[in-house]
Design a protein around this motif. Sequence first.
Motif, short mmCIF file in Angstrom:
data_model
loop_
_atom_site.label_atom_id
_atom_site.label_comp_id
_atom_site.label_asym_id
_atom_site.label_seq_id
_atom_site.Cartn_x
_atom_site.Cartn_y
_atom_site.Cartn_z
N ASP A 64 17.83 47.83 82.64
CA ASP A 64 17.87 46.44 82.15
C ASP A 64 19.27 45.95 81.78
O ASP A 64 19.41 45.00 81.05
CB ASP A 64 16.94 46.30 80.94
CG ASP A 64 17.39 47.16 79.76
OD1 ASP A 64 18.30 47.98 79.94
OD2 ASP A 64 16.81 47.01 78.67
N ARG A 65 20.28 46.60 82.33
CA ARG A 65 21.63 46.11 82.04
C ARG A 65 22.00 44.96 82.99
O ARG A 65 21.33 44.76 83.99
CB ARG A 65 22.66 47.24 82.17
CG ARG A 65 22.75 47.79 83.57
CD ARG A 65 23.97 48.65 83.83
NE ARG A 65 23.78 49.41 85.05
CZ ARG A 65 23.88 48.90 86.27
NH1 ARG A 65 24.16 47.63 86.43
NH2 ARG A 65 23.68 49.64 87.33
N GLY A 66 23.10 44.28 82.67
CA GLY A 66 23.60 43.24 83.56
C GLY A 66 24.31 43.91 84.73
O GLY A 66 24.61 45.10 84.70
N ARG A 90 30.51 36.66 67.82
CA ARG A 90 29.30 36.30 68.56
C ARG A 90 29.71 35.72 69.90
O ARG A 90 29.59 34.54 70.16
CB ARG A 90 28.52 35.23 67.80
CG ARG A 90 27.81 35.72 66.57
CD ARG A 90 27.29 34.51 65.82
NE ARG A 90 26.59 34.91 64.62
CZ ARG A 90 25.25 34.90 64.53
NH1 ARG A 90 24.51 34.51 65.52
NH2 ARG A 90 24.67 35.28 63.42
N ASP A 91 30.26 36.57 70.75
CA ASP A 91 30.78 36.08 72.01
C ASP A 91 30.69 37.19 73.06
O ASP A 91 31.45 38.16 73.01
CB ASP A 91 32.23 35.64 71.81
CG ASP A 91 32.76 34.84 72.98
OD1 ASP A 91 32.33 35.10 74.14
OD2 ASP A 91 33.61 33.96 72.75
N VAL A 92 29.75 37.04 73.98
CA VAL A 92 29.55 38.10 74.97
C VAL A 92 30.73 38.21 75.93
O VAL A 92 31.07 39.30 76.37
CB VAL A 92 28.22 37.93 75.76
CG1 VAL A 92 27.04 38.00 74.82
CG2 VAL A 92 28.19 36.65 76.55
N ALA A 93 31.37 37.06 76.22
CA ALA A 93 32.52 37.11 77.13
C ALA A 93 33.67 37.86 76.47
O ALA A 93 34.32 38.71 77.08
CB ALA A 93 32.94 35.70 77.53
N VAL A 135 26.27 45.26 80.83
CA VAL A 135 25.88 45.25 79.43
C VAL A 135 24.51 44.62 79.24
O VAL A 135 24.10 43.75 80.00
CB VAL A 135 26.95 44.47 78.61
CG1 VAL A 135 26.51 44.25 77.18
CG2 VAL A 135 28.28 45.20 78.65
N HIS A 136 23.82 45.07 78.21
CA HIS A 136 22.56 44.44 77.81
C HIS A 136 22.70 44.08 76.34
O HIS A 136 23.29 44.83 75.57
CB HIS A 136 21.39 45.41 78.00
CG HIS A 136 20.08 44.82 77.62
ND1 HIS A 136 19.36 44.02 78.47
CD2 HIS A 136 19.38 44.88 76.46
CE1 HIS A 136 18.25 43.64 77.86
NE2 HIS A 136 18.23 44.14 76.65
N ILE A 137 22.17 42.91 75.98
CA ILE A 137 22.25 42.51 74.57
C ILE A 137 20.87 42.08 74.09
O ILE A 137 20.19 41.31 74.76
CB ILE A 137 23.27 41.36 74.38
CG1 ILE A 137 24.68 41.90 74.62
CG2 ILE A 137 23.16 40.76 72.97
CD1 ILE A 137 25.75 40.86 74.59
N SER A 138 20.49 42.61 72.96
CA SER A 138 19.24 42.23 72.34
C SER A 138 19.52 41.92 70.88
O SER A 138 19.99 42.79 70.15
CB SER A 138 18.25 43.38 72.47
OG SER A 138 17.08 43.08 71.75
N ARG A 139 19.26 40.69 70.48
CA ARG A 139 19.57 40.24 69.11
C ARG A 139 21.00 40.59 68.72
O ARG A 139 21.26 41.16 67.67
CB ARG A 139 18.59 40.85 68.11
CG ARG A 139 17.22 40.20 68.26
CD ARG A 139 16.17 40.91 67.50
NE ARG A 139 14.93 40.80 68.22
CZ ARG A 139 13.78 41.28 67.79
NH1 ARG A 139 13.72 41.93 66.68
NH2 ARG A 139 12.71 41.13 68.51
N TRP A 140 21.89 40.30 69.61
CA TRP A 140 23.34 40.49 69.41
C TRP A 140 23.76 41.96 69.34
O TRP A 140 24.92 42.25 69.05
CB TRP A 140 23.86 39.73 68.18
CG TRP A 140 23.81 38.26 68.39
CD1 TRP A 140 22.94 37.38 67.83
CD2 TRP A 140 24.65 37.47 69.23
NE1 TRP A 140 23.18 36.10 68.28
CE2 TRP A 140 24.23 36.14 69.14
CE3 TRP A 140 25.74 37.77 70.08
CZ2 TRP A 140 24.83 35.09 69.83
CZ3 TRP A 140 26.34 36.72 70.77
CH2 TRP A 140 25.87 35.40 70.64
#
Lengths: 213, 260
Positions: A64-66, A90-93, A135-140
């Motif tokens: 389930d990663r990007g 709070r910035d995925v980039a 990357v995978h993100i769940s609730r930050w």
Amino acid sequence: MDYTEAFRLQRELVAARQRGVIPDQLILLEHPHTITLGRNGKREHLLASEDILQRAGISFQETDRGGDITYHGPGQIVGYPIVDLREWQRDVAAYVRSIEQVLIDTLADFAIDAERVAGLTGVWTGGRKIAAIGVHISRWVTSHGFALNVTTDLSYFQYIVPCGLTLPVTSMAELGVRVEPQEVERTIARHFGRIFEREMTVLAPVEMGEAIL
Amino acid sequence: MTDVVMPQMGESIVEGTLTKWLKKAGDRVERDEPLFEISTDKVDTEIPSPAAGTLAEILVEEGKTVGINTVVAKIEEGGNGAGAKAAAKPAAAPAAAPPAPAAKPAAPAPPSAPPPTAAPAAPPPSSEGADPAGPLSPLVRKLARENSVDLNRITGTGAGGRITKQDVEGYIAAQKSAPAAPAPAKPAPAAASVTPPAAGGQAKTRVEPMSTMRIKIAEHMIMSQATSAHVTTVHRADMTKVARMRARNKPSRVCGRFRC
């Protein structure tokens, strides 16, 4: 560590991190021969049948990663940071760019001049990809992460179109750097701590398991 | 109804690709339960539900890339059966059209915009004081205000039923000759004058919120205006000879080089 086992460990650490019972974690490990397909991956980027992979001793996992498809194996350092981005940025980039910076700085310590390529997430050197990111993100809270080729047997990449790109891959060994993976791991941890402003403590695998409990 | 919007995953991120719905329309969702996944630059993110209830509508399908703050779905809170369902129906009708514009990053949250304009548009025929539907010229407004005329009582004869100056004058003349109904209520004209012109002009005007990109552009423009010195320079040049030369060469083939 086996991919599925590492995946389970990540899930437990993510859940614990979301509950706030553990601090941020950085898992560094090596997988046996594994090909993984990301959430947006295209199955046609797998160039061999699962049958052939099995005979070559490679396991195949959908995850389930990007990102698209990639290969993991001995001699490649895989890093799984479990970071709560709410306590960082709070910035995925910015997160992905910082992971790239950790790897670029690490490679610089071994006299390898690596760089970003706009639009192609990962770390590149001389037009070849040396490290992949997904990357995978769940609730930050982040999971999955990066894979840096140290002494990876690059011939295994022939089974896939890495990340859906028909661009060549490379490793530190191919660039003439003779180094033990453990030394690279220490360097990664140091740069990770500096860039993410975290104090790094080394935990043995057992302690990491205890951290969850 | 709670709108579910495409979240902003970072300062520089203006859009995201909706990769997977983890719930189907009609499914029950809990607050903070993962609802859908988005993908931005090799990062997959699970987005939790902003409210508990029933996933009423999915407005953005899987694989679509939309701007942040775009409404991607609606959640009916509580989810208490038929009563809520019926109430949701009329709201769903105007909302049915937006998905197409919603797919473009330029129009964040348009579904919420139509209802406010639609609501005031409905009552006017019955209530006095509000403007009749259709555009009104400033002249007509002024004339009506000065003569305390309720424009709802006038039948327009202009293009598309528009009320013209002649219509108002004719109405005033008719009222004078037959003062049977001294009805025109006093507060009516006052209310009409307060109504912003936009209320009547529902035909061409569309109000929509600025996208994050536009907001940032505006901020930067204001900042550069505030932080840079502004200088105007004026140069005076005698173009007589140049103009003469252009005129002289106009009919010839050299013309092409002078872009005349």
